[in-house]
Structures are given as C-alpha cells and as structure tokens.
Design a protein around this motif. Structure first.
Motif, PDB file in Angstrom:
ATOM      1  N   GLU A  57      -8.857  12.228 -11.777  1.00 27.98           N
ATOM      2  CA  GLU A  57      -9.409  10.899 -11.525  1.00 27.98           C
ATOM      3  C   GLU A  57      -8.463  10.062 -10.667  1.00 27.98           C
ATOM      4  O   GLU A  57      -8.904   9.362  -9.745  1.00 27.98           O
ATOM      5  CB  GLU A  57      -9.688  10.197 -12.859  1.00 27.98           C
ATOM      6  CG  GLU A  57     -10.464   8.900 -12.706  1.00 27.98           C
ATOM      7  CD  GLU A  57     -10.991   8.387 -14.034  1.00 27.98           C
ATOM      8  OE1 GLU A  57     -10.665   7.226 -14.364  1.00 27.98           O
ATOM      9  OE2 GLU A  57     -11.730   9.138 -14.712  1.00 27.98           O
ATOM     10  N   VAL A  61      -9.499   8.608  -6.965  1.00 33.20           N
ATOM     11  CA  VAL A  61      -9.476   7.157  -6.695  1.00 33.20           C
ATOM     12  C   VAL A  61      -8.640   6.866  -5.459  1.00 33.20           C
ATOM     13  O   VAL A  61      -8.982   6.007  -4.641  1.00 33.20           O
ATOM     14  CB  VAL A  61      -8.916   6.400  -7.925  1.00 33.20           C
ATOM     15  CG1 VAL A  61      -8.618   4.944  -7.559  1.00 33.20           C
ATOM     16  CG2 VAL A  61      -9.900   6.463  -9.078  1.00 33.20           C
ATOM     17  N   GLU A  67     -15.347   4.706  -3.866  1.00 34.64           N
ATOM     18  CA  GLU A  67     -16.223   5.321  -4.862  1.00 34.64           C
ATOM     19  C   GLU A  67     -15.813   4.918  -6.276  1.00 34.64           C
ATOM     20  O   GLU A  67     -14.634   4.695  -6.572  1.00 34.64           O
ATOM     21  CB  GLU A  67     -16.171   6.849  -4.739  1.00 34.64           C
ATOM     22  CG  GLU A  67     -16.665   7.393  -3.413  1.00 34.64           C
ATOM     23  CD  GLU A  67     -18.180   7.403  -3.328  1.00 34.64           C
ATOM     24  OE1 GLU A  67     -18.842   7.088  -4.340  1.00 34.64           O
ATOM     25  OE2 GLU A  67     -18.700   7.739  -2.245  1.00 34.64           O
ATOM     26  N   GLU A  68     -16.807   4.844  -7.167  1.00 36.08           N
ATOM     27  CA  GLU A  68     -16.535   4.629  -8.584  1.00 36.08           C
ATOM     28  C   GLU A  68     -16.335   5.994  -9.238  1.00 36.08           C
ATOM     29  O   GLU A  68     -17.225   6.839  -9.210  1.00 36.08           O
ATOM     30  CB  GLU A  68     -17.705   3.898  -9.239  1.00 36.08           C
ATOM     31  CG  GLU A  68     -17.483   3.582 -10.699  1.00 36.08           C
ATOM     32  CD  GLU A  68     -18.657   2.843 -11.320  1.00 36.08           C
ATOM     33  OE1 GLU A  68     -18.741   2.824 -12.563  1.00 36.08           O
ATOM     34  OE2 GLU A  68     -19.488   2.303 -10.560  1.00 36.08           O
ATOM     35  N   ASP A  70     -15.455   8.348 -12.543  1.00 36.00           N
ATOM     36  CA  ASP A  70     -15.383   8.486 -14.007  1.00 36.00           C
ATOM     37  C   ASP A  70     -15.487   9.973 -14.310  1.00 36.00           C
ATOM     38  O   ASP A  70     -16.571  10.547 -14.393  1.00 36.00           O
ATOM     39  CB  ASP A  70     -16.520   7.716 -14.681  1.00 36.00           C
ATOM     40  CG  ASP A  70     -16.403   7.712 -16.201  1.00 36.00           C
ATOM     41  OD1 ASP A  70     -15.735   8.609 -16.747  1.00 36.00           O
ATOM     42  OD2 ASP A  70     -16.990   6.827 -16.849  1.00 36.00           O
TER      43      ASP A  70
END
Length: 389
Positions: A57, A61, A67-68, A70
């Motif tokens: 993650e 990032v 972009e989001e 998760d």
C-alpha cells in the motif's frame, strides 16, 4: 482467517496481458478472465514478491498519488474472485472448476488458418463490397417476404425455411469455430437468447488470450461466412434470372435470411457479434452492464450487474451506448407487442383448429409442423433462460 495490513498473500497462477486500455488477467485454473487497471497489476506483482499488504500500500500510494489505495479491500475482492490461494500461509478453501471451453480441438489449426489468414481476410472484405455492388446494380436481387413461399403448401415452405436457416446458422457458427482454431484455441457451441430471440452461439472466451486486433477476426468470422453464402446465392440468382426453379427459390430464401440476420447483427443493443466488435474496438468492455448501471440511476427497476464498474475514460462511451441501448430495447419490445405477437396469435388462431382435421389432410400436417416449430422455439427459449439463472 484474519486479513490485515500485515498479511502476506499467495495467489493462484495468473497470466497477465496488456490490452488497449488496461490489462487482462487470466486465472489459468478456472479459465476466468478479468480486466484490471495498472495499479491492480502492480499490486499483484508485489504480492507475488512476498511483500505485506502494508508495504504494498505504501509503494502504491507513492507511485499512484492520485488513486485511493486500500489493499485490504482489494485483497477481499481478489478472494471473492477466487484468485487468492493462501493468506499468511493458511489455505483459502475454494472449489475451482475450469469453465473454459474444450470442444473442436480435433480440428487442426492448419484447417482454421486455411480459412482465416491475411489473404482470406482481404477476400472476405472484397466479397462484402461485391455483394453491396450487386444489390446496387440490380435491386431486383433485394429480398422480399414472398421469397419464403417457395411451395403452394405452407408445411413445405416452413420445413424448407427451417432447414435453410439451420444450415446457415451452422455455417455462421462454424466460421467462429474455424477462426478460433486458426489461433489453436478451443470453442464451444451452445443455445442462448437475446431478449426473446433464441440464438445459437459460440463461446469465444479464450479469445482474451489474443491481442485486440486478432479478436476482431474472431468476432467477424461468422459474418464472413454469411457473406460467402450470400455471394453464392446472388450469383445463382444472376445466372438464372428468368428461371423459376427450386435452386433459385432456395437462393432467394438464403438472401432473405442473411439480409435479416445482418440487420439483427447491427442491433448491438443486444449482445450480437457487432456488440463484441464495438467493445473490442473501443476497449470499453462490459459496456452493456455498465450502461445498465448508468440507466438504473433513473430506472431503479432495471436489473444491474454489480460485478463490473466503469474505468476512467469510459463514461462518455457508456453514456452514449446506454441511450442506444434503451431506445433499442424499447423499439424491439414495441415491435414484439404490435407486430410479432399479433402475427403469432393470428397464425395460431388460424392453425390450431386444423389439428381437428382428418390426419390424412394437408391442413392437419400444416398445423402439426407450425405448432411443432412454435413449441420448439419456446422450449429453446425456456432452456436458455433457465441456463442463465
């Protein structure tokens, strides 16, 4: 089994191919295919390197700041898709069944390449334009509904039309099969439906292993064979312009049938060959499902598919298609209610009483053939609906 940021994920063997807009991911064990954007592919590659979800993650990032991200949610989606084999060394219990077609592998790829290669593709295109030229030069060749009535007896007309239609359907689908075999891919024939129209269809799922340009050949293969049959029929009509024989009559039915089917193929608000060609050219896949989701905002009764979603850059194509889709569906339903349904009811009202006629009469057997054909189509349609459910 706990899924957390510290989890390490092991995936089943996956084959990843670059496509027009995104990537096609193939599950080698189940034969399923998924479209994913680049960020998902990067996540999968990092999973395969043994990094934790937290480490992945952080890297995503940094690489995709817009972009989001998760990773726990993304991994949950991969589990639902059946792509996750282990979580922190613990096996994910799942039953995998290979859905990929495995028929017609006895046909040599050489046979497929004989019919579909660079030379024959040019030939198919030339035949298509030749057919248009022949219609333009001699409008008498255009089909008329009277072409169906080859005999004085309706029973013989219906049986002849059914036989010719089934033969042309076989040739159309066999075109798809040979095109698949030209790339050494398997195929499978099945019965399906488009709205309330019964269709025979070839499963072209393994075509996702090919490049988009190569897939175009597979989607058009059936129509290529249609054009060959149309060209032969037109040549027969031209060779015997004044001769009202059985051969020219059959040629007239072939022309009418292919003409109608070409119009149907262009109605790509249903999943016709042209629909898949449209998807392949635009690179916007599942456009019908995404169009339904777009329309469901104003039409909540519309059934939608929650397993797909629009990617960036697809919104305008989906909006345009959704308008075409809703008008096409309304047009087809209108035709069915005000044209096909009344015709069917009238034909049945005229035919059913003939079942009470003497068994040796022509009227009785006309009724038997007509009702038999009607019942057969209903059975095929019900079978297709039940199969989909």
């Amino acid at each position: 089994m706990n899924l957390s940021q510290q989890s390490h994920i092991k995936l089943y063997p996956l084959t990843i191919r670059k496509d027009k807009r995104h990537y096609i991911v193939e599950d080698s064990l189940s034969g399923d295919y998924f479209e994913m954007p680049k960020i998902c592919i990067e996540a999968i590659n990092l999973m395969n390197k043994g990094e934790s979800l937290e480490e992945i993650e952080k890297k995503l990032v940094a690489t995709f700041p817009e972009e989001e991200v998760d990773m726990v949610d993304f991994t949950s989606q991969l589990i639902e898709l059946g792509l996750v084999k282990e979580i922190d060394g613990e096996i994910v219990q799942i039953t995998k069944e290979n859905q990929s077609p495995a028929s017609f592998i006895g046909i040599s790829p050489r046979v497929g390449k004989f019919f579909f290669n660079k030379v024959t593709i040019i030939l198919f295109i030339a035949i298509f334009f030749m057919n248009i030229f022949l219609f333009a030069m001699d409008p008498v060749l255009l089909p008329y509904y009277q072409d169906l009535f080859l005999f004085d007896t309706m029973m013989f007309n219906m049986l002849t039309f059914m036989a010719i239609t089934l033969f042309l359907i076989f040739m159309h689908e066999f075109g798809h099969v040979l095109a698949m075999r030209s790339y050494n891919l398997p195929a499978k024939l099945s019965i399906g439906h488009r709205l309330f129209f019964v269709v025979f269809e070839t499963d072209l799922t393994p075509a996702w292993r090919l490049e988009p340009k190569q897939r175009n050949n597979l989607y058009l293969a059936g129509m290529c064979f249609d054009q060959i049959m149309l060209f032969i029929a037109l040549c027969i009509k031209l060779a015997f312009p004044e001769d009202n024989t059985l051969l020219t009559g059959i040629a007239g039915i072939v022309i009418l049938d292919i003409f109608i089917k070409f119009i149907y193929q262009c109605s790509f608000y249903m999943k016709t060959d042209m629909y898949y060609l449209f998807e392949n050219i635009t690179g916007c896949y599942n456009v019908m499902e995404n169009g339904k989701q777009f329309l469901s905002k104003g039409l909540p009764f519309l059934k939608t598919d929650k397993t797909t979603e629009m990617f960036d850059g697809e919104r305008n194509i989906v909006r345009l298609y959704s308008l075409f889709y809703i008008f096409g569906i309304l047009f087809t339903i209108t035709l069915f209610i005000f044209y096909f349904l009344p015709q069917g009811v009238f034909a049945l009202s005229q035919t059913l009483p003939n079942l009470l006629r003497p068994v040796g009469s022509i009227a009785f057997w006309d009724a038997v053939v007509f009702v038999g054909q009607f019942v057969l189509l209903i059975c095929f349609l019900c079978y297709s609906w039940m199969k989909n459910r």
